[in-house]
Write a protein that holds these residues in place. Structure first.
Motif, PDB file in Angstrom:
ATOM      1  N   ARG A 189       0.862  -1.191   0.000  1.00 17.27           N
ATOM      2  CA  ARG A 189       0.000   0.000   0.000  1.00 17.27           C
ATOM      3  C   ARG A 189       0.892   1.232   0.000  1.00 17.27           C
ATOM      4  O   ARG A 189       1.739   1.385   0.880  1.00 17.27           O
ATOM      5  N   PHE A 190       0.727   2.087  -1.014  1.00 16.74           N
ATOM      6  CA  PHE A 190       1.550   3.280  -1.129  1.00 16.74           C
ATOM      7  C   PHE A 190       0.675   4.481  -1.459  1.00 16.74           C
ATOM      8  O   PHE A 190      -0.274   4.376  -2.236  1.00 16.74           O
ATOM      9  N   ALA A 191       1.012   5.619  -0.888  1.00 17.84           N
ATOM     10  CA  ALA A 191       0.298   6.859  -1.186  1.00 17.84           C
ATOM     11  C   ALA A 191       1.075   7.659  -2.228  1.00 17.84           C
ATOM     12  O   ALA A 191       2.299   7.552  -2.333  1.00 17.84           O
ATOM     13  N   PHE A 192       0.357   8.446  -3.008  1.00 18.47           N
ATOM     14  CA  PHE A 192       0.999   9.395  -3.915  1.00 18.47           C
ATOM     15  C   PHE A 192       0.087  10.605  -4.057  1.00 18.47           C
ATOM     16  O   PHE A 192      -1.113  10.541  -3.767  1.00 18.47           O
ATOM     17  N   SER A 193       0.663  11.705  -4.485  1.00 14.16           N
ATOM     18  CA  SER A 193      -0.099  12.947  -4.605  1.00 14.16           C
ATOM     19  C   SER A 193       0.088  13.564  -5.979  1.00 14.16           C
ATOM     20  O   SER A 193       1.131  13.398  -6.619  1.00 14.16           O
ATOM     21  N   THR A 194      -0.944  14.265  -6.417  1.00 15.18           N
ATOM     22  CA  THR A 194      -0.886  15.078  -7.628  1.00 15.18           C
ATOM     23  C   THR A 194      -1.373  16.476  -7.250  1.00 15.18           C
ATOM     24  O   THR A 194      -1.696  16.740  -6.086  1.00 15.18           O
ATOM     25  N   GLY A 195      -1.468  17.352  -8.236  1.00 18.03           N
ATOM     26  CA  GLY A 195      -1.980  18.686  -7.965  1.00 18.03           C
ATOM     27  C   GLY A 195      -3.443  18.694  -7.577  1.00 18.03           C
ATOM     28  O   GLY A 195      -3.950  19.706  -7.075  1.00 18.03           O
ATOM     29  N   LYS A 196      -4.126  17.574  -7.788  1.00 16.03           N
ATOM     30  CA  LYS A 196      -5.559  17.510  -7.496  1.00 16.03           C
ATOM     31  C   LYS A 196      -5.894  16.779  -6.203  1.00 16.03           C
ATOM     32  O   LYS A 196      -7.052  16.752  -5.791  1.00 16.03           O
ATOM     33  N   GLY A 197      -4.904  16.126  -5.582  1.00 14.69           N
ATOM     34  CA  GLY A 197      -5.220  15.431  -4.341  1.00 14.69           C
ATOM     35  C   GLY A 197      -4.243  14.325  -4.011  1.00 14.69           C
ATOM     36  O   GLY A 197      -3.221  14.135  -4.685  1.00 14.69           O
ATOM     37  N   THR A 198      -4.569  13.589  -2.953  1.00 11.59           N
ATOM     38  CA  THR A 198      -3.764  12.461  -2.489  1.00 11.59           C
ATOM     39  C   THR A 198      -4.540  11.172  -2.726  1.00 11.59           C
ATOM     40  O   THR A 198      -5.758  11.122  -2.518  1.00 11.59           O
ATOM     41  N   TYR A 199      -3.820  10.134  -3.126  1.00  7.96           N
ATOM     42  CA  TYR A 199      -4.450   8.867  -3.487  1.00  7.96           C
ATOM     43  C   TYR A 199      -3.670   7.714  -2.863  1.00  7.96           C
ATOM     44  O   TYR A 199      -2.517   7.864  -2.458  1.00  7.96           O
ATOM     45  N   ILE A 200      -4.323   6.565  -2.804  1.00  9.55           N
ATOM     46  CA  ILE A 200      -3.705   5.360  -2.263  1.00  9.55           C
ATOM     47  C   ILE A 200      -3.665   4.294  -3.356  1.00  9.55           C
ATOM     48  O   ILE A 200      -4.674   4.042  -4.028  1.00  9.55           O
ATOM     49  N   ASN A 201      -2.514   3.679  -3.529  1.00  9.42           N
ATOM     50  CA  ASN A 201      -2.392   2.527  -4.419  1.00  9.42           C
ATOM     51  C   ASN A 201      -2.332   1.250  -3.592  1.00  9.42           C
ATOM     52  O   ASN A 201      -1.472   1.114  -2.711  1.00  9.42           O
ATOM     53  N   ARG A 202      -3.242   0.342  -3.870  1.00 10.19           N
ATOM     54  CA  ARG A 202      -3.160  -1.009  -3.313  1.00 10.19           C
ATOM     55  C   ARG A 202      -2.543  -1.896  -4.387  1.00 10.19           C
ATOM     56  O   ARG A 202      -3.077  -2.016  -5.488  1.00 10.19           O
ATOM     57  N   ILE A 203      -1.432  -2.509  -4.048  1.00  9.81           N
ATOM     58  CA  ILE A 203      -0.620  -3.224  -5.030  1.00  9.81           C
ATOM     59  C   ILE A 203      -0.682  -4.721  -4.761  1.00  9.81           C
ATOM     60  O   ILE A 203      -0.535  -5.172  -3.619  1.00  9.81           O
ATOM     61  N   PHE A 204      -0.887  -5.483  -5.827  1.00  8.83           N
ATOM     62  CA  PHE A 204      -0.938  -6.940  -5.744  1.00  8.83           C
ATOM     63  C   PHE A 204       0.026  -7.501  -6.794  1.00  8.83           C
ATOM     64  O   PHE A 204      -0.064  -7.149  -7.970  1.00  8.83           O
TER      65      PHE A 204
END
Length: 254
Positions: free
Chosen positions: A21-36
Motif C-alpha cells: 500500500r503506497f500513497a501518492f499525490s498530484t496537484g488535485k489530491g492524495t491517493y492510495i495505491n493497493r498493489i498486488f
C-alpha cells in the motif's frame, strides 16, 4: 541452492499474492495505491506461436488506485518487466481526469482487448483478472460478486507483504531476495533474463536487460526505473515507480 549457487523458482502449486500500500499525490489530491503482485514459473520458449517474452520467474502487477474516501478510481495492470501496461478507469473517476478522446468501451494492449471502463465496486464485489495461459498476459478485467469466487475452479492464494520478497527462505535456514542487489542487475528479478527481448529490443531501448522483471516501489531504492515505454528518452517520464508521473505521461489527469 544448487552446486553452491542460488537458484530461485516459482512453485505454481503454492500460489502467493504479495501486497502493498503506497500513497501518492498530484496537484488535485492524495491517493492510495493497493498493489498486488504475483509470479509465475516461466513463459516457455516457443517459435510457433512466438513467445517474445520467454523466460523464468515472470510476474504481474495489479494496482488499484483509491481516493481518500477509499473509492476505487483506476485499475492498472502491467507485467513486472514494465510491459503491456493498461490503465482502466472506474465510473467513479471524475470526467476531467480521463485522457483526451478516451474510449470507454475498450482498449487494445498489443493484441489483447481490455475494458475501457469498469463499473463502481464495493467490499461486496471482487476484481476478477483473467490471465492468458503460458504468456501470462492480462486478457480480461471485470468486477464480479465475491460469491462467484466460491466456485471450485478458483484456488485460494496465500497473502504476503511485498517486503517478504526480499526475505525468501533458503533450505540452509538463511534468506535471500528475489532481486539482484548489485550492478548491473540491481533491482531485477533473479533468473528472469529474456533472451529474445535482449536480442531484438536492446538496441531500440538502449537496455541490454530489457524485458527482465523488476522490483516495484522506489527507483532510488531499487536503482532500476520501472519504465513502461521502450523509448530510452521516456525512461524516467514513464517510470511507474513515480505513479503520478506515470499517469501524467500516459495522458491521465488525476
Amino acid at each position: 541452492m544448487a552446486n553452491g549457487k542460488e537458484h530461485i523458482t516459482i512453485d505454481p502449486d503454492q500460489p502467493v499474492i504479495y501486497f502493498g500500500r503506497f500513497a501518492f499525490s498530484t496537484g488535485k489530491g492524495t491517493y492510495i495505491n493497493r498493489i498486488f503482485r504475483v509470479h509465475f514459473r516461466n513463459i516457455p520458449f516457443s517459435l510457433v506461436p512466438f513467445h517474445l517474452a520467454a523466460g523464468n520467474n515472470v510476474g504481474l502487477l495489479v494496482i488499484v488506485t483509491l481516493n481518500t474516501e477509499q473509492v476505487p478510481l483506476l485499475v492498472t495492470t502491467v507485467n513486472t518487466c514494465g510491459c503491456y501496461a493498461a490503465v482502466i478507469p472506474t465510473v467513479s473517476l471524475p470526467p476531467g481526469a480521463y485522457p483526451k478522446n478516451w474510449d470507454k468501451k475498450q482498449q487494445s494492449i498489443y493484441g489483447e482487448v481490455l475494458p475501457g471502463s469498469l463499473p463502481a465496486y464495493t467490499v461486496d464485489d471482487a476484481l476478477l483478472v483473467t490471465v492468458r495461459p503460458e504468456v501470462h498476459r492480462v486478457m480480461d478485467v471485470r468486477v464480479v460478486k465475491r460469491s462467484m469466487l466460491s466456485d471450485k475452479k478458483y484456488k485460494p492464494a496465500d497473502m504476503m507483504p511485498l517486503q517478504s520478497l526480499k526475505t525468501l527462505p533458503l533450505a540452509s535456514g538463511m534468506t535471500t531476495s528475489l532481486y539482484y542487489d548489485t550492478w548491473p542487475l540491481r533491482g531485477h528479478v533473479k533468473g528472469s533474463i529474456k533472451l529474445w527481448e535482449s536480442l531484438l529490443l536492446s538496441l531500440v531501448s538502449l537496455d541490454f536487460y530489457v524485458g527482465m522483471d523488476k522490483e516495484y516501489g522506489d527507483t532510488v531504492v531499487s536503482g532500476n526505473p520501472f519504465y513502461t515505454s521502450l523509448l530510452p528518452w521516456n525512461r524516467h517520464a514513464s517510470d511507474m515507480n513515480n505513479f503520478a508521473g506515470f499517469l501524467r505521461f500516459w495522458g491521465w489527469r488525476l
